[in-house]
Scaffold this active site. Structure first.
Site, PDB file in Angstrom:
ATOM      1  N   LYS A  63      57.061 -32.074 -50.021  1.00  0.00           N
ATOM      2  CA  LYS A  63      56.943 -33.234 -50.921  1.00  0.00           C
ATOM      3  C   LYS A  63      58.355 -33.673 -51.299  1.00  0.00           C
ATOM      4  O   LYS A  63      59.273 -32.845 -51.401  1.00  0.00           O
ATOM      5  CB  LYS A  63      56.128 -32.883 -52.161  1.00  0.00           C
ATOM      6  CG  LYS A  63      56.790 -31.872 -53.092  1.00  0.00           C
ATOM      7  CD  LYS A  63      55.920 -31.554 -54.292  1.00  0.00           C
ATOM      8  CE  LYS A  63      56.630 -30.575 -55.224  1.00  0.00           C
ATOM      9  NZ  LYS A  63      55.797 -30.092 -56.308  1.00  0.00           N
TER      10      LYS A  63
ATOM     11  N   LYS B 203      76.658 -42.558 -61.347  1.00  0.00           N
ATOM     12  CA  LYS B 203      76.544 -42.903 -62.763  1.00  0.00           C
ATOM     13  C   LYS B 203      77.909 -42.850 -63.439  1.00  0.00           C
ATOM     14  O   LYS B 203      78.304 -43.772 -64.169  1.00  0.00           O
ATOM     15  CB  LYS B 203      75.581 -41.937 -63.472  1.00  0.00           C
ATOM     16  CG  LYS B 203      74.120 -42.104 -63.090  1.00  0.00           C
ATOM     17  CD  LYS B 203      73.243 -41.163 -63.910  1.00  0.00           C
ATOM     18  CE  LYS B 203      71.762 -41.334 -63.564  1.00  0.00           C
ATOM     19  NZ  LYS B 203      70.883 -40.505 -64.402  1.00  0.00           N
TER      20      LYS B 203
ATOM     21  N   ASP C 125      65.206 -43.489 -59.975  1.00  0.00           N
ATOM     22  CA  ASP C 125      63.875 -43.944 -59.556  1.00  0.00           C
ATOM     23  C   ASP C 125      63.947 -45.104 -58.566  1.00  0.00           C
ATOM     24  O   ASP C 125      64.986 -45.736 -58.388  1.00  0.00           O
ATOM     25  CB  ASP C 125      63.070 -44.382 -60.779  1.00  0.00           C
ATOM     26  CG  ASP C 125      62.415 -43.186 -61.460  1.00  0.00           C
ATOM     27  OD1 ASP C 125      62.317 -42.133 -60.824  1.00  0.00           O
ATOM     28  OD2 ASP C 125      62.029 -43.315 -62.628  1.00  0.00           O
TER      29      ASP C 125
ATOM     30  N   ASP D 111      70.234 -43.477 -69.088  1.00  0.00           N
ATOM     31  CA  ASP D 111      69.314 -42.913 -68.106  1.00  0.00           C
ATOM     32  C   ASP D 111      67.920 -43.474 -68.432  1.00  0.00           C
ATOM     33  O   ASP D 111      67.692 -44.005 -69.521  1.00  0.00           O
ATOM     34  CB  ASP D 111      69.347 -41.385 -68.217  1.00  0.00           C
ATOM     35  CG  ASP D 111      68.337 -40.720 -67.296  1.00  0.00           C
ATOM     36  OD1 ASP D 111      68.217 -41.180 -66.152  1.00  0.00           O
ATOM     37  OD2 ASP D 111      67.679 -39.768 -67.729  1.00  0.00           O
ATOM     38  N   LYS D 112      66.997 -43.374 -67.496  1.00  0.00           N
ATOM     39  CA  LYS D 112      65.639 -43.878 -67.756  1.00  0.00           C
ATOM     40  C   LYS D 112      64.687 -42.751 -68.133  1.00  0.00           C
ATOM     41  O   LYS D 112      64.179 -42.692 -69.232  1.00  0.00           O
ATOM     42  CB  LYS D 112      65.076 -44.623 -66.529  1.00  0.00           C
ATOM     43  CG  LYS D 112      63.707 -45.244 -66.796  1.00  0.00           C
ATOM     44  CD  LYS D 112      63.102 -45.847 -65.544  1.00  0.00           C
ATOM     45  CE  LYS D 112      62.539 -44.789 -64.616  1.00  0.00           C
ATOM     46  NZ  LYS D 112      61.342 -44.107 -65.165  1.00  0.00           N
TER      47      LYS D 112
ATOM     48  N   ARG E 259      68.158 -45.614 -57.806  1.00  0.00           N
ATOM     49  CA  ARG E 259      68.451 -44.624 -56.768  1.00  0.00           C
ATOM     50  C   ARG E 259      69.910 -44.167 -56.820  1.00  0.00           C
ATOM     51  O   ARG E 259      70.556 -44.007 -55.792  1.00  0.00           O
ATOM     52  CB  ARG E 259      68.148 -45.196 -55.373  1.00  0.00           C
ATOM     53  CG  ARG E 259      66.698 -45.544 -55.115  1.00  0.00           C
ATOM     54  CD  ARG E 259      65.831 -44.311 -55.130  1.00  0.00           C
ATOM     55  NE  ARG E 259      64.537 -44.536 -54.498  1.00  0.00           N
ATOM     56  CZ  ARG E 259      63.524 -43.672 -54.601  1.00  0.00           C
ATOM     57  NH1 ARG E 259      63.669 -42.572 -55.321  1.00  0.00           N
ATOM     58  NH2 ARG E 259      62.379 -43.916 -54.004  1.00  0.00           N
TER      59      ARG E 259
ATOM     60  N   ASP F  24      72.921 -36.252 -66.144  1.00  0.00           N
ATOM     61  CA  ASP F  24      73.598 -37.264 -66.966  1.00  0.00           C
ATOM     62  C   ASP F  24      74.906 -36.750 -67.564  1.00  0.00           C
ATOM     63  O   ASP F  24      75.612 -37.506 -68.232  1.00  0.00           O
ATOM     64  CB  ASP F  24      72.673 -37.712 -68.113  1.00  0.00           C
ATOM     65  CG  ASP F  24      71.354 -38.272 -67.610  1.00  0.00           C
ATOM     66  OD1 ASP F  24      71.394 -39.059 -66.650  1.00  0.00           O
ATOM     67  OD2 ASP F  24      70.304 -37.910 -68.155  1.00  0.00           O
TER      68      ASP F  24
END
Length: 1184
Positions: free
Chosen positions: A556, A789, A671, A388-389, A783, A813
């Site tokens: 948002k 994943k 992201d 994961d980032k 994305r 995750d």
């Protein structure tokens, strides 16, 4: 309603408040938790039953029964029962210890006190006695005992919950308004509402139910429920109605057993044990046939001296009994202690990981933790890392960095020449002293944004108003003006803090209002609705009414979602904002789009009614609500935010080191593409030296397939591929193409978007995607959803014979972590769900290099060495019986004394191989990190495979032949000191046994590189020689030994003969010399990288010692005498040869290329060729 039977699945849950008699008829589970497996009465039978489920234990029990039959057994029963009982006892103690802690945990949980409303008053009850339908009172910082619906909170404040071990992961919960009016205990005691809701399930993020009270219906959602195991925060007390108890709660529903992971060595061991068993049966058959022939041809002549047993009436039946007798004698080739020894070694490796101070995070006081003991050696075989980032590569500590408001970008600072100033060149940060409620830790560098706020720019004010209203953050004010924000995610906290500093201070909230201080003026907004965030919507909205009565929706969310929902009139603004978003993402910043929409009173009233109807629906409630939300969220564009999430310390170095170890790293992130790519460059996954970075962004199946095809063509057409003489892709089969692509010398990277990945993972394209991705050194998937994943990991697991490792820090995750061979959880800012699902956990990504290159490599090396020597020593021991069978009429007589047979595997030779399996180090830990190429043998599974196993078996058989026939030949003519014949059965047995123990000990010592190993090796040998002396010293008053020895005094008499020691020496030398010669030739002609590293280390030590000696000599005498009378060889030859020079990583890598990497690479290509073309005839081998 009839009570549901336990055999029929529960369709809905009904719980009536304060009516235990009504609720009991449904037979709901009690709140008593039981995770333990045994009690005092059931432990022994149940544990033994479980242990005998293992084939090995059942097999040895069968042997024990055979040994009790006099006609079959030539061994005493204790030779099998002692090792069997030892193995069973060790396992039973381990199981009992584990269950003791489970009992302790259960008792601690079940006996916690809770306040329950019974008969109109609050009474103290243990958790285990709380029932469905009870009303209980919770107080601040108290654990929630059950899944309950919140009825009433102190001052109608929202409830603040924290995950049990992580206070940062807060969730907002609140009581439903209708029950908030139940002011005191007397009213609560009369409350008779009934909750009808979904049956027990494991979905933590959803709850669907309805409260029926006073002939009205009220919707219940996840926002109105409290989860078992959470802690109450931010309110003094609350009352709740118990809906689920005990095993029906979400916590217990999610604590089911995860899939048991087995290593490749485990699977290989099981196969080898079956092969060994087959070999045992073959030996038994050969010896049984020999016995039948011998009895028929020879034995009949000796009936007077060797009569058959009464039950034996033919040579054939004698052979049949002999078969079972030899199965008993030769059973040690199937080692009973193998599995328990492996578990002991793995346990030791796990403790080494837990105790590693270099993997301890001082800042968080968090050690590394091995949460499983079954996967340690597989840490030394990893080829693919899926990471994961956010929070894994980055710190997950968010800082508001830039923003775009109505087409203007803020956040950059320019110098007098108009150039963008770098961080070190920037002036002082913006002064927020005008705002007494500002957060002093917040820093921002662009003063123009504050000027716009102070000048009253309406767009800027609306921007920060949105940030101060559209969130689920909770505010706590301990002292006047000291605000503390508690957010569900770091992003929300950063945005609300930014609004706070720029003059829009979120101050407090109730279930129906939000109070904001706008430029020092308190403004209270009526909160009409929260349209909450989830992974599908990827946005969040609030609908508020301002003091003037105007209703506005603030929203948002992710740009991919919100930009499609904007009003057509904002096209020009949209274009400018999109440019800003791309610019921010290119700098590695996390972006959000902000929008708003005005609603008129009539439209809102109609929409609110539709929302109420959707929330009351019993079926598909989430889908209906999503549809209603979709309808209202078509907005006007306002701006965008950019948040910085900095890289963790040591990430670039770790990735560089893992890449040198031939570990491929794939980043799977939610992201934007630009953000992920920028982070890829920052952490050195992507470099400017790469041949090409392929970007796949196709929206259709055909586009994605075409982009993947072009990427493969570019790889094949590159000068690197042409130079290697690689065939063109059209002529290659799919499997062959994979090996061809992986042989391409250029460095490539692949970046693929989520919508493209969805097509790439389809069944007809997944292999094309895999071929392309696996040929790249780095892969970034942007994305992606949590499910994608897991699908990517599963794809590599399915089609590549490689060990995968997934590492992440958040709940999204978990599926990836559980899917991979090895799951690693980062204990960071996003709670502990990833840690709970993982096999290993630590607090920083940089510790991964040490986990793999040091602990993983050592674990694999030690386990492989242990298995090799374990099988070797057992075959050397057992095969002597086989050769002896040809000289004893196949009578199933043993060579060794029965006590030696019993103690050989559990005393004399167990500790040396166990010590090797736990403590052995071929090179120090610093060298493992300095030379990452040392990791490659594990990836190629070179140290223990079927070939290595057969080499060990061949060596064991060779040793057994010499062990038997050298003493046999010597004893045929040898005499004692007094001239009598030396050749007797007992003396022969002692000679062979002593030779065996010495040879095995020397063999292990040749590979031992640690002082601890040598202590156990020579200590075990000393125990062997001390044993006969101990038995002699244990004689009773009559001179008889207390132990029933077959031949008392024999060992002392035999080992006192010089001929015996010469025989033992000859046997040891002949057994050991080929091994020594082979190792000498290998080190001289074809050393591997670990040999090279050890050699360089020895040279370094020798050089340091000599320099110290020279300095010492120079101080104590004159130069002339110190030189002339030096009794050492000079260093001229060594210096001229260059061998004393310190080898750098680069130099050693070059050496390894000639001596080690070349054969490793050829083996890798050979492995790829054989996997891709079983026939192998037509394809030429690749040349790299």
């Amino acid at each position: 309603t009839a009570a549901p039977s336990h055999s029929v699945a529960e369709e809905e849950r009904r719980a009536r408040a304060n009516d235990r008699e009504y609720n009991e008829k449904f037979q709901y589970a009690s709140n008593c938790i039981k995770t333990s497996k045994y009690n005092i009465l059931t432990f022994l039978p149940v544990n033994l039953f479980e242990q005998f489920q293992e084939v090995a234990n059942t097999y040895f029990l069968f042997l024990l029964i055979l040994q009790l039959i006099p006609q079959v057994s030539s061994l005493s029963w204790f030779t099998t029962i002692v090792p069997l009982v030892l193995v069973l006892a060790i396992t039973a103690v381990k199981d009992a210890t584990d269950d003791y802690f489970r009992h302790k945990s259960d008792n601690q949980v079940n006996n916690r006190q809770s306040q329950v409303l019974i008969n109109g008053s609050l009474q103290q009850e243990q958790w285990m006695n709380v029932c469905v339908g009870d009303i209980i009172k919770l107080e601040n910082n108290q654990f929630v005992a059950v899944r309950e619906v919140a009825l009433q909170g102190n001052k109608s404040l929202p409830l603040f919950l924290a995950d049990r071990n992580e206070e940062t992961n807060m969730k907002v919960r609140q009581a439903i308004p209708v029950t908030s009016e139940l002011g005191d205990i007397s009213r609560l005691a009369k409350f008779d509402g009934e909750v009808v809701c979904e049956p027990p399930n494991n979905k933590l993020d959803r709850f669907s139910g309805t409260l029926y009270w006073k002939e009205s219906k009220f919707p219940l959602s996840n926002q109105n429920t409290l989860l078992r195991g959470c802690v109450l925060r931010n309110t003094e007390w609350c009352f709740g109605l118990v809906v689920f108890a005990g095993p029906d709660t979400k916590l217990m529903q999610n604590s089911g057993r995860t899939k048991f992971k087995r290593t490749s060595i485990d699977r290989l061991m099981n196969t080898l044990v079956l092969w060994i068993f087959g070999f045992l049966v073959c030996m038994g058959v050969i010896l049984a046939i020999g016995n039948a022939i011998w009895e028929h041809e020879v034995g009949t002549r000796f009936q007077a001296y060797l009569p058959w047993d009464e039950a034996v009436d033919s040579a054939f039946f004698s052979g049949f009994l002999s078969f079972w007798s030899y199965i008993i004698i030769l059973n040690t080739v199937v080692p009973i202690s193998l599995y328990v020894s492996v578990e002991v070694i793995r346990l030791g490796h796990s403790y080494f990981i837990n105790w590693d101070k270099k993997m301890f995070c001082v800042k968080r006081r968090t050690p590394a933790e091995a949460r499983t003991t079954t996967l340690n050696e597989e840490l030394g075989q990893v080829e693919y890392v899926f990471s994961d980032k956010t929070g894994t590569l980055t710190q997950n500590i968010m800082v508001f960095n830039k923003c775009s408001i109505s087409g203007r970008s803020y956040g950059d600072v320019f110098d007098v020449l108009g150039h963008k100033a770098e961080l070190g060149e920037r002036p002082e940060p913006v002064d927020f002293s005008f705002n007494p409620l500002a957060d002093k830790k917040f820093l921002f560098w662009d003063p123009t944004l504050l000027e716009a706020v102070k000048m009253g720019d309406p767009h800027t004010h609306e921007f920060f108003r949105l940030l101060s209203l559209c969130h689920t953050v909770m505010s706590e004010e301990k002292n006047e003006g000291e605000l503390y924000y508690k957010a569900q995610s770091p992003d929300e906290g950063a945005l609300v803090t930014a609004a706070r500093n720029f003059g829009f201070v979120f101050r407090s909230r109730t279930p129906k209002t939000i109070t904001v201080y706008e430029m020092g003026i308190a403004v209270t907004y009526q909160l009409l609705a929260i349209l909450d965030f989830n992974n599908i919507r990827k946005r969040m909205s609030v609908i508020v009414r301002n003091p003037e009565g105007r209703i506005r929706l603030y929203c948002k969310g992710a740009d991919t979602i919100l930009l499609d929902r904007l009003h057509p009139s904002t096209q020009e603004l949209l274009s400018t904002t999109t440019d800003h978003l791309n610019e921010y993402a290119g700098e590695g910043l996390r972006t959000l789009v902000l929008a708003y929409k005005d609603l008129d009173e009539e439209y809102y009233g109609e929409w609110a009614q539709r929302r109420l109807q959707a929330s009351l629906a019993q079926d598909s409630r989430e889908d209906r609500l999503a549809s209603v939300y979709e309808e209202v969220e078509s907005d006007m564009l306002l701006g965008a935010t950019a948040i910085e999430d900095k890289l963790q310390q040591g990430v670039p170095e770790t990735i560089a080191l893992l890449t040198l170890a031939n570990i491929k790293i794939w980043v799977l992130t939610g992201d934007k593409q630009e953000t992920a790519v920028n982070i890829g460059y920052s952490c050195k996954m992507l470099t400017d030296d790469m041949t090409e970075v392929f970007v796949v962004t196709g929206h259709t199946v055909l586009e994605v397939r075409e982009e993947l095809r072009k990427a493969r063509e570019k790889m094949m057409d590159s000068p690197y591929a042409v130079g290697n003489g690689l065939p063109c892709p059209e002529k290659c089969s799919s499997a062959k193409l994979t090996s061809v692509l992986e042989a391409v010398a250029g460095e490539y990277a692949l970046v693929i978007n989520g919508h493209s990945l969805a097509h790439a993972l389809e069944a007809d394209m997944e292999l094309e995607f895999l071929e392309t991705a696996c040929a790249c050194k780095a892969v970034i998937c942007c994305r992606v959803t949590p499910l994608q994943k897991a699908q990517v990991v599963e794809l590599v697991k399915k089609h590549k014979k490689a060990v995968t490792l997934a590492i992440g820090d958040g709940a999204n995750d978990v599926s990836m972590i559980k899917t991979a061979h090895i799951g690693v959880g980062i204990s960071g800012q996003e709670g502990i769900q990833a840690v709970l699902a993982s096999d290993y956990s630590f607090s920083q990504f940089k510790f991964l290099q040490r986990l793999l290159l040091v602990h993983g490599r050592w674990s694999y090396l030690r386990m492989c060495k242990f298995l090799c020597y374990f099988f070797y020593k057992n075959f050397a021991f057992t095969m002597v019986h086989f050769w002896f069978g040809f000289f004893c009429g196949f009578s199933a007589q043993t060579v060794y004394d029965q006590y030696f047979i019993t103690l050989y595997n559990i005393v004399y030779t167990s500790l040396p191989v166990l010590a090797m399996g736990v403590f052995d180090q071929d090179v120090p830990e610093q060298r493992s990190m300095e030379y990452p190429k040392l990791y490659e043998p594990g990836q190629l599974n070179l140290l223990f495979n079927k070939r290595e196993f057969f080499i060990c078996i061949a060596q064991g058989i060779y040793t057994s032949v010499l062990m038997f026939f050298i003493p046999y030949g010597v004893f045929a003519e040898a005499t004692r000191d007094d001239g009598t014949q030396l050749a007797d059965y007992q003396s022969f047995a002692v000679t062979v046994a002593t030779s065996l123990v010495i040879v095995v000990s020397v063999q292990v010592a040749l590979s031992a590189s640690d002082t601890i190993n040598h202590f156990f090796i020579w200590g075990s040998l000393a125990v062997y020689f001390a044993s006969p002396l101990t038995w002699e010293l244990s004689r009773g008053e009559q001179g008889r030994p207390r132990l029933p020895l077959a031949s008392p005094g024999n060992a002392q008499n035999t080992l006192a003969q010089p001929t015996v020691w010469l025989t033992i020496t000859l046997t040891t030398v002949v057994c050991i010399m080929p091994v020594v010669a082979f190792r000498f030739l290998k080190l001289s002609l074809k050393p591997d990288l670990s040999d090279t590293v050890r050699y360089s280390q020895l040279v370094r030590k020798k050089q340091k010692a000599q320099h110290r000696c020279l300095r010492r000599v120079g101080r104590t005498g004159s130069r002339r005498s110190g030189y002339a009378f030096s009794h050492q060889e000079g260093f001229g030859e060594l210096i001229m040869s260059g061998k004393n020079m310190r080898l750098s990583s680069l130099a050693l890598a070059g050496f390894a290329t000639r001596s080690s990497s070349s054969w490793i690479e050829s083996l890798r290509r050979k492995k790829s060729d054989s996997a891709s073309s079983p026939g192998g005839g037509a394809d030429k081998p690749l040349r790299g």
